[in-house]
Design a protein around this motif. Structure first.
Motif: not given
Length: 559
Positions: A318, A285-286, A375, A320, A470-472
């Motif tokens: 999607q 994670t992260e 991204q 991750g 990233p990740g949003q």
């Protein structure tokens, strides 16, 4: 007839004659007894009349006298037909600003085209036209663009500059330069990496699996204790070669890499699924969760349809887990698939033609290859019709987006790694100059654009960028004006531009020349080499000097 006159036949005949002569003489028999035996024997049938053999050819007799054997001709060498696959595309056409004022495209940091073009040239051949993507040639090189200051709200800088076009008087170039925030290797988030390696029979040559093994050894040396590595191989079947292992257990990782040997078919789909399963099992994670696929792309077992494979990779993205592709090979190389999978997998595509290239991608540029800072980066330029008559974007033909897709956050676009640079070049024709496209009969009045843009008369255009942290899921907007300059309508001299701009123009010109473009007139290798040489600069890794050598090679191969 030549077989009866060979040295072997003559020797055999001579031996047979001696044996027959020896058998016809009885040493204990008197002459009288011999005469009596001849009288008692039945009369022998008359011997057939033999046709005289033609005399041996002079060349053959000469060879026999010298005891030289005549070599048989070697069988012809059969070269298998090339099955390499590239995406086909046409060069961008000129657009009239009064009709199409907005240009939209996805950013790209792929560099595989340059290394692949280099492979062709080093082997004595010009590359296929569709193997040359100008933006990948330009973005192969590092440029000394300004980095974002500490505390910057955006993870990259944006700069737009003008210069005169070297291949058309009166026309200009607009360079858009983007520089991503750089990160030290020590500050990277922990990485969960899965090496997915094609070990099918087509990977046996020295420039494929052996090169991939060496490349993975190089990357292993860069791993930290907080990183995790798994290795998956695929051929006719799939295998987990190494379960997730700490990055400081280098002996175990090196030993696992050395067990990879080629043989069998290519069940790529099953390998990809197994690699993603390993990535999910070790998900951080992260952290950085990435599959690195090394293959020639020659899939022949299981799902081989590019659309289905893209859907598989997109689904994992999607969740991750991203995908980077490392292409190798030549005659059966499926570059089209390698590039598509990397693009949809939020990764980058690279081609490994030498171990030096592997070192560049996996060691020198490790942070930008693995760590994403922005991204789905999209660019959109709106040109001012009061200033610009026509424009064309150089390259990025496979990165087209519609005007509406710029604001659609569900549309995938290119990702920017830490320290990455992105360079885009437009060629523009100012208002009042000789254009290339006839105006529409029922189009907008010639002065309508000028009246509408009086308030922005000093702007050549308006640049907008959208990206996601990233990740949003939601994008952010950045807007920058493109100033036309104080000396307008005169273009700044190219010779006075910074070295990075001049070198990028040289590379872009070479890419267009390799593609046989008619857009650069008679501008060719001699002028390109001079421009590049004057803009070489420090050239820490020697990449720009190598470019000059490749330009010279390509000039010698053009017929």
């Amino acid at each position: 007839m030549s077989s009866f006159l060979s040295p072997q036949w003559l020797g055999s005949a001579l031996l047979a004659g001696l044996l027959l002569a020896g058998c016809g003489h009885q040493p204990n028999q008197s002459p009288a007894e011999a005469d009596l035996r001849r009288l008692e024997a039945p009369p022998a049938p008359p011997a057939p009349i033999a046709k005289p053999a033609p005399p041996p050819a002079p060349a053959l007799m000469s060879a026999l006298s010298r005891k030289i054997s005549i070599p048989m001709p070697a069988p012809p060498v059969v070269t298998p037909p090339s099955t390499a696959r590239y995406d086909s595309f046409d060069d961008r056409a000129w657009q009239r600003v009064s009709e199409v004022p907005v240009s939209t495209f996805s950013a790209s940091v792929d560099t595989g085209s340059y290394a692949n073009v280099r492979r062709f040239l080093n082997r004595g051949a010009l590359p296929p036209r569709d193997a040359v993507r100008v933006e990948e040639l330009v973005n192969y090189f590092g440029y000394d663009y300004a980095t974002p200051p500490a505390g910057s709200p955006t993870p990259f800088t944006v700069d737009a500059r003008l210069a005169a076009s070297p291949w058309h008087a009166g026309r200009g170039l607009v360079r858009i330069a983007i520089k991503g925030q750089d990160l030290a290797k020590q500050s990277l988030p922990p990485a969960n990496l899965v090496f997915l390696v094609d070990v099918s029979g087509s990977m046996a040559p020295q420039d494929r699996l052996p090169l991939v093994r060496s490349a993975l050894h190089l990357l292993t040396h860069q791993l930290r204790a907080q990183d995790r590595v798994a290795i998956v191989s695929y051929a006719s079947g799939t295998r987990v070669v190494l379960e997730a292992t700490p990055g400081d257990s280098k002996d175990a990782i090196h030993a696992a890499i050395d067990t990879l040997n080629a043989g069998g078919g290519t069940h790529g789909e099953a390998g990809i699924r197994l690699a993603y399963a390993q990535a999910r099992a070790g998900f951080i994670t992260e952290g950085i969760n990435r599959v690195l696929l090394a293959t020639d792309g020659d899939l022949n077992i299981g799902v081989t349809n590019p659309s289905e494979l893209k859907a598989l990779v997109e689904g994992e993205r999607q969740r991750g887990v991203s995908l980077t592709t490392l292409g190798v090979g030549d005659s059966n190389y499926n570059e089209a698939l390698m590039k598509k999978l990397a693009d949809v997998g939020d990764g980058s595509y690279h081609y490994l033609d030498t171990l030096q290239e592997a070192h560049k991608v996996l060691v020198n540029e490790m942070t930008s290859t693995l760590a994403v800072i922005a991204q789905d980066l999209k660019l959109q330029v709106e040109f001012n019709p009061a200033v610009v008559q026509e424009y064309r974007l150089i390259g990025y033909e496979l990165n087209n987006l519609t005007r509406e897709q710029f604001n659609d956050d569900k549309v995938d676009a290119g990702d920017i790694g830490a320290g990455h640079t992105v360079t885009a070049l437009y060629e523009v024709i100012p208002v009042g100059a000789q254009g290339t496209v006839d105006p529409l009969r029922y189009g907008q009045p010639a002065d309508a654009g000028a009246k509408a843009t009086t308030a922005h008369a000093n702007e050549l255009g308006w640049l907008k960028l959208r990206y996601k942290p990233p990740g949003q899921a939601d994008s952010r907007l950045v807007q920058v004006p493109i100033a036309r300059g104080d000396r307008w309508p005169a273009w700044p001299a190219l010779e006075q531009a910074d070295a990075d701009l001049r070198f990028a123009v040289a590379v872009a010109a070479w890419g267009q020349w390799l593609r046989g473009s008619t857009q650069i007139g008679d501008y060719g290798p001699a002028q390109i080499a001079d421009l590049a040489h004057a803009a070489r600069g420090a050239d820490r890794y020697g990449h720009r000097a190598e470019f000059e050598r490749l330009v010279a090679l390509s000039a010698g191969l053009r017929r």
